[in-house]
Design an enzyme around this catalytic site. Structure first.
Site, PDB file in Angstrom:
ATOM      1  CD  GLU A  32      -3.280  -0.666   1.925  1.00  0.00           C
ATOM      2  OE1 GLU A  32      -3.352   0.010   2.697  1.00  0.00           O
ATOM      3  OE2 GLU A  32      -4.379  -1.519   1.687  1.00  0.00           O
TER       4      GLU A  32
HETATM    5  C1  LIG Z   1       2.925  -9.291   0.143  1.00  0.00           C
HETATM    6  C2  LIG Z   1       2.390  -8.283  -0.738  1.00  0.00           C
HETATM    7  C3  LIG Z   1       0.929  -8.093  -0.920  1.00  0.00           C
HETATM    8  C4  LIG Z   1       0.488  -7.184  -2.035  1.00  0.00           C
HETATM    9  N1  LIG Z   1      -0.692  -7.072  -2.162  1.00  0.00           N
HETATM   10  C5  LIG Z   1      -1.167  -6.411  -3.190  1.00  0.00           C
HETATM   11  C6  LIG Z   1      -2.453  -6.457  -3.673  1.00  0.00           C
HETATM   12  O1  LIG Z   1      -3.315  -7.131  -3.019  1.00  0.00           O
HETATM   13  N2  LIG Z   1      -3.034  -5.791  -4.679  1.00  0.00           N
HETATM   14  C7  LIG Z   1      -2.160  -5.033  -5.554  1.00  0.00           C
HETATM   15  O2  LIG Z   1      -2.423  -4.300  -6.458  1.00  0.00           O
HETATM   16  N3  LIG Z   1      -0.772  -4.909  -5.147  1.00  0.00           N
HETATM   17  C8  LIG Z   1      -0.153  -5.646  -4.186  1.00  0.00           C
HETATM   18  N4  LIG Z   1       1.049  -5.640  -3.532  1.00  0.00           N
HETATM   19  C9  LIG Z   1       1.726  -4.666  -4.426  1.00  0.00           C
HETATM   20  C10 LIG Z   1       2.578  -3.519  -3.574  1.00  0.00           C
HETATM   21  O3  LIG Z   1       1.496  -2.569  -3.344  1.00  0.00           O
HETATM   22  C11 LIG Z   1       3.649  -3.044  -4.069  1.00  0.00           C
HETATM   23  O4  LIG Z   1       4.718  -3.945  -3.991  1.00  0.00           O
HETATM   24  C12 LIG Z   1       4.218  -1.773  -3.635  1.00  0.00           C
HETATM   25  O5  LIG Z   1       3.351  -0.605  -4.130  1.00  0.00           O
HETATM   26  C13 LIG Z   1       5.870  -1.395  -4.356  1.00  0.00           C
HETATM   27  O6  LIG Z   1       5.896  -2.049  -5.884  1.00  0.00           O
HETATM   28  P1  LIG Z   1       7.236  -2.772  -5.909  1.00  0.00           P
HETATM   29  O7  LIG Z   1       7.264  -3.893  -5.178  1.00  0.00           O
HETATM   30  O8  LIG Z   1       7.092  -3.071  -7.612  1.00  0.00           O
HETATM   31  O9  LIG Z   1       8.536  -1.692  -5.906  1.00  0.00           O
HETATM   32  P2  LIG Z   1       9.010  -0.770  -6.704  1.00  0.00           P
HETATM   33  O10 LIG Z   1       7.992   0.233  -7.013  1.00  0.00           O
HETATM   34  O11 LIG Z   1      10.032  -1.355  -7.578  1.00  0.00           O
HETATM   35  O12 LIG Z   1       9.969   0.067  -5.681  1.00  0.00           O
HETATM   36  C14 LIG Z   1      11.300  -0.160  -5.342  1.00  0.00           C
HETATM   37  C15 LIG Z   1      11.858   0.766  -4.289  1.00  0.00           C
HETATM   38  O13 LIG Z   1      11.749   1.978  -4.932  1.00  0.00           O
HETATM   39  C16 LIG Z   1      10.970   3.044  -4.257  1.00  0.00           C
HETATM   40  N5  LIG Z   1      10.501   4.049  -5.055  1.00  0.00           N
HETATM   41  C17 LIG Z   1       9.877   3.768  -6.347  1.00  0.00           C
HETATM   42  N6  LIG Z   1       9.451   5.021  -6.706  1.00  0.00           N
HETATM   43  C18 LIG Z   1      10.060   6.064  -5.897  1.00  0.00           C
HETATM   44  C19 LIG Z   1      10.023   7.425  -5.872  1.00  0.00           C
HETATM   45  N7  LIG Z   1       9.407   8.169  -6.886  1.00  0.00           N
HETATM   46  N8  LIG Z   1      10.436   7.933  -5.019  1.00  0.00           N
HETATM   47  C20 LIG Z   1      11.219   7.283  -3.999  1.00  0.00           C
HETATM   48  N9  LIG Z   1      11.138   5.849  -3.911  1.00  0.00           N
HETATM   49  C21 LIG Z   1      10.506   5.418  -4.896  1.00  0.00           C
HETATM   50  C22 LIG Z   1      10.024   2.356  -3.323  1.00  0.00           C
HETATM   51  O14 LIG Z   1       9.723   3.075  -2.282  1.00  0.00           O
HETATM   52  C23 LIG Z   1      10.685   1.011  -3.184  1.00  0.00           C
HETATM   53  O15 LIG Z   1      11.557   1.061  -1.914  1.00  0.00           O
HETATM   54  C24 LIG Z   1       1.592  -6.454  -2.498  1.00  0.00           C
HETATM   55  C25 LIG Z   1       2.996  -6.650  -2.403  1.00  0.00           C
HETATM   56  C26 LIG Z   1       3.316  -7.589  -1.593  1.00  0.00           C
HETATM   57  C27 LIG Z   1       4.721  -7.764  -1.245  1.00  0.00           C
END
Ligand SMILES: Cc1cc2nc3c(=O)[nH]c(=O)nc-3n(C[C@H](O)[C@H](O)[C@H](O)COP(=O)(O)OP(=O)(O)OC[C@H]3O[C@@H](n4cnc5c(N)ncnc54)[C@H](O)[C@@H]3O)c2cc1C
Length: 806
Positions: free
Chosen positions: A502
């Site tokens: 989230e």
């Molecule tokens: C266990 C689990 C349950 C989940 N459940 C759901 C669900 O039910 N439905 C759903 O749709 N999604 C779900 N998610 C997805 C979750 O919301 C995303 O993992 C999250 O939004 C981050 O995306 P990412 O993992 O691709 O990280 P990335 O977007 O690749 O980010 C990697 C890092 O870069 C940082 N970052 C990225 N952009 C910026 C910026 N502009 N400025 C500073 N820092 C930045 C992030 O903070 C993070 O630390 C789930 C994820 C997990 C792991």
């Protein structure tokens, strides 16, 4: 000399007026009267007096004659504003205007109205909510074996699912008219906190259907037909929902999803039907492996213009029954050894009629706004509650463990190093409990604020991580060796889930808290931006002059209150007065720095994430400080005062350091020097809480106390169908405290060679024989030792048993 006196008098009046935030008319009258006094009573020459009156006329006449002011001043400023306005995408604009503004808005004014904070009504659980917590939630906790779920069964077993469905856990937010519970945000949060205090995996399963997903989206935007069909089925658990936004190419930047739908016509049951052909590839979707209904976010295109002139219609949300041909679910991810269902889903040429769009065809392209509005409130609930559940368990167990576990002939909580970690656990847990309750009850008061929910999501999960880290260190090997008796390691492993889901925390801190807060919560900026866009000079002028007055006032207040350490700032006259005053001091400084940053950096501030993050930290510490003061005042139990002092000192120090780091990195170095003089006129003098205070609050969680009781409220501590590894910890704590004088008598006797023996058993026998202990006291010691070992012992396994775990 007399002239100098008059100059000082003029300055003093200016400071007073600015400090009191006087309006322009008051400034005009005040200086008019002052000039009259100078004209009559001073020895200034006639020429000098004429110069002063001319200056007065040049400054005050144009400012007070509105048409003149608008034409010659505001219009030009509006032009400059327009040029430096940050460019904003449509999705950013929707995010900015989503939700309302809560207490955090007060910080941007620079003068938080503490009376308003005090008068916020306390929200309490209803009778029905209390009974639900004491009944079905307590029973659910008794059905959970967190060890078996995560290491033996690798899934949440059927009796738990049956219980969840039978008692309506999936319909906490669904109104009663659709068969749901219609619980408050407070009840919702308390339920998840309690369940997560036993098992994060089960907490996830309860939280997802009640957070951003089909039920919430239907409630807010669904057609009557959709609501009537789906909401009762969701409330009864006949439908298991999930919500799929994230994809392999779009995580944090969720608006860049490639999942798409194309508007087309298809023959369905012999009838030509207008619908959408969908293709998607999503990942990380909680509950998707077992879901029956997918809430899907995708980009919609209409190349054949079947709906209108536009081809790219924007992000849209629809409900897809899993049995629809082309839908793939079932495979699982393995998120940090936590066995809640989570996995990918794909859709290959899935056809859905337009009626499957949430809210029907009229909501085509409204998906992003829907998500932003729902997240505005939801972020305060699910993950902060889960982190708080884990933290409550950690403080309850660790406070006791530090008193039970003995090394070097004393309990480990007497060692300064351990006390330091215990103080952090106590302070942070009190802090996050206050913040969580402050934010969720604000939702119940009708405010769905995206900024306060981002503050809550970020800080509660971050402090949750630190609490469990400290708890692990204090437990030593007991925390590390896993097994059914380990009550910490699983939540230590799972912590990053709350950090990432989230809205990943780095992004939340760097982009959302201040990035959204500055424009959304500022009393004037959004009005100014909108006025510039619509070329509304009258509204712009009004907002601009109030804004300028506020900047001058905040600068004056920051400087004066910096000199007095907050003394003189309006504050409730109670035990917490000095904290209120210091937060007032920093609120003025924050509001001033925020305005200067926005004015000087304009649109560039968005890209200077580390500056924006530090401004966000300042806003967060002020918000959290307010939450703690409010939380204390609800009960005003003076036993908690030391803990509140520790937290306020900690937050004030962090506030000061966030300002220092911000100034250290401001690109315009001359401006930074000037701002430093304003906000720290006597330098940086706040320190972290002193060790004595830390020692005192550490003591409060190592014995039965109001703080220990309050922060572990709603924690499940009984045995249920399965043994609860923290069930006996309180009894062991109380017994350990009881026998401490006996143990020291025993140790003293040993030092004086009055008793013999290698083991405790032998020493007790010898002490009884030497009349140092009575037989009853000996029994007491042995019983306490048994309880103590039951807590401190760890599990071991044969290789075969090992192979059955993961
Ligand atoms: C266990 C689990 C349950 C989940 N459940 C759901 C669900 O039910 N439905 C759903 O749709 N999604 C779900 N998610 C997805 C979750 O919301 C995303 O993992 C999250 O939004 C981050 O995306 P990412 O993992 O691709 O990280 P990335 O977007 O690749 O980010 C990697 C890092 O870069 C940082 N970052 C990225 N952009 C910026 C910026 N502009 N400025 C500073 N820092 C930045 C992030 O903070 C993070 O630390 C789930 C994820 C997990 C792991």
């Amino acid at each position: 000399m007399q002239a100098l006196g008059w100059i000082l008098f003029f300055l003093l009046v200016a400071v007073l007026l600015a400090y009191k935030r006087a309006v322009l008319s008051v400034w005009t009258i005040a200086y008019f009267v002052l000039l009259l006094l100078v004209s009559v009573f001073s020895h200034v020459s006639l020429a000098g007096i004429i110069v002063l009156w001319v200056l007065f006329a040049i400054i005050f006449i144009p400012l007070n004659i509105l048409p003149l002011r608008r034409q010659f001043l505001s219009k030009h400023i509006m032009g400059i504003y327009q040029k430096s306005m940050p460019s904003m995408s449509a999705t950013e604009k929707e995010a900015l205007t989503a939700g309302g503004v809560g207490w955090e808005g007060e910080m941007f004014t620079g003068i938080p109205d503490w009376k308003k904070l005090q008068e916020l009504p306390e929200i309490k659980l209803t009778q029905e909510e209390q009974e639900f917590l004491a009944g079905p939630v307590e029973e659910l906790c008794g059905l959970i074996s967190n060890w078996d779920i995560n290491h033996t069964w690798h899934e949440i077993p059927a009796p738990i699912w049956d219980h969840l469905k039978k008692h309506g856990f999936f319909g906490l937010i669904i109104p009663k008219q659709y068969g749901g519970k219609q619980f408050s945000a407070l009840a919702h949060s308390q339920i998840i906190t309690k369940v997560a205090g036993v098992s994060i995996a089960v907490g996830c399963v309860v939280s997802v259907p009640n957070s951003l997903g089909p039920a919430e989206l239907l409630l807010e935007y669904g057609t009557e037909q959709q609501k009537n069909y789906y909401l009762p089925r969701l409330a009864r658990g006949e439908e298991i929902p999930c919500f799929a936004l994230t994809s392999p190419v779009a995580g944090s930047d969720a608006s860049s999803i490639e999942d798409h739908g194309v508007v087309c016509k298809r023959m369905v049951d012999g009838k030509e039907t207008l619908g959408i052909i969908l293709n998607w590839n999503k990942r990380y979707i909680t509950l998707s492996p077992i879901a029956t209904l997918i809430g899907l976010a995708f980009k919609l295109y209409d190349p054949d213009h079947l709906l209108g002139n536009k081809e790219s219609l924007g992000i849209t949300c629809a409900l897809i029954p899993v049995e629809t041909p082309g839908v793939v679910t079932g495979r699982r991810h393995f998120p940090l050894c936590s066995h809640f269902p989570n996995g990918p889903t794909q859709g290959k040429d899935v056809f859905i009629p337009l009626e499957f769009i949430i809210g029907g065809p009229s909501m085509v392209g409204a998906g992003w706004r829907m998500l932003m509005e729902c997240l505005a409130a939801g972020r305060s609930i699910s993950l902060p509650s889960m982190s708080t559940g884990g933290s409550k368990r950690a403080i309850y167990a660790t406070g006791a463990y530090a008193r039970i576990r003995r090394q070097f002939n004393t309990y480990i909580g007497t060692f300064g190093g351990v006390q330091e970690a215990l103080a952090r656990i106590a302070g942070y847990t009190y802090l996050i409990e206050a913040v969580r309750l402050f934010s969720v009850t604000s939702i119940d008061r009708g405010i769905k604020s995206a900024v306060s929910s981002a503050i809550t999501k970020y800080h509660v999960t971050e402090y949750g991580r630190r609490i469990v880290d400290d708890a692990m260190d204090i437990h030593g090997g007991k925390g590390i060796c896993m097994g059914p008796h380990n009550y910490l390691a699983q939540s230590f492993i799972e912590t990053p889930i709350s950090i990432t889901v989230e809205g990943a925390n780095i992004l939340t801190r760097s982009m959302i808290i201040f990035g959204q807060g500055a424009i959304r919560c500022h009393p004037y900026i959004l009005t100014e931006l909108n006025a510039v866009q619509s070329q509304d000079l009258v509204t712009f002028d009004k907002a601009l002059f109030k804004h300028m007055g506020m900047i001058i006032s905040n600068k004056t207040r920051a400087f004066c209150l910096g000199l007095t350490n907050g003394r003189g700032a309006g504050a409730p006259n109670n035990d917490l007065k000095h904290h209120y005053q210091r937060f007032s001091r920093f609120a003025s400084a924050f509001a001033y720095l925020a305005d200067v940053a926005m004015l000087t950096l304009g649109g560039k501030l968005k890209r200077k994430e580390r500056l924006s993050a530090r401004l966000g930290d300042m806003l967060s510490y002020l918000y959290m400080g307010s939450a703690v003061l409010k939380y204390y005042e609800i009960r005003s139990n003076r036993e908690e005062l030391t803990t509140v002092d520790w937290i306020c000192q900690y937050l004030l120090f962090r506030l000061q350091e966030a300002m220092h780091e911000f100034l250290l990195n401001l690109p315009n170095r001359w401006l930074a020097v000037y701002l430093r003089f304003i906000v720290f006129p006597l330098g940086r003098w706040y320190d972290l809480p002193v060790d004595r205070l830390g020692k005192n609050i550490a003591a409060l969680i190592m014995e039965p106390s109001s703080v220990r009781e309050r922060v572990s409220e709603h924690l499940y501590t009984r045995n249920g169908k399965y043994p609860n590894p923290i069930a006996d910890i309180q009894v062991a704590l109380e017994k350990s405290i009881e026998v401490e004088p006996l143990l020291s008598r025993l140790h003293q006797a040993q030092r004086k060679n009055q008793i013999q023996g290698m083991t405790l058993d032998e020493k007790i026998k010898s002490a009884i024989a030497a009349n140092i202990l009575t037989p009853a006291e000996g029994e007491q010691l042995l019983e306490a030792e048994k309880l103590r070992l039951a807590v401190t012992n760890v599990d071991d396994f044969s290789l075969d048993e090992f192979r059955r775990t993961d």
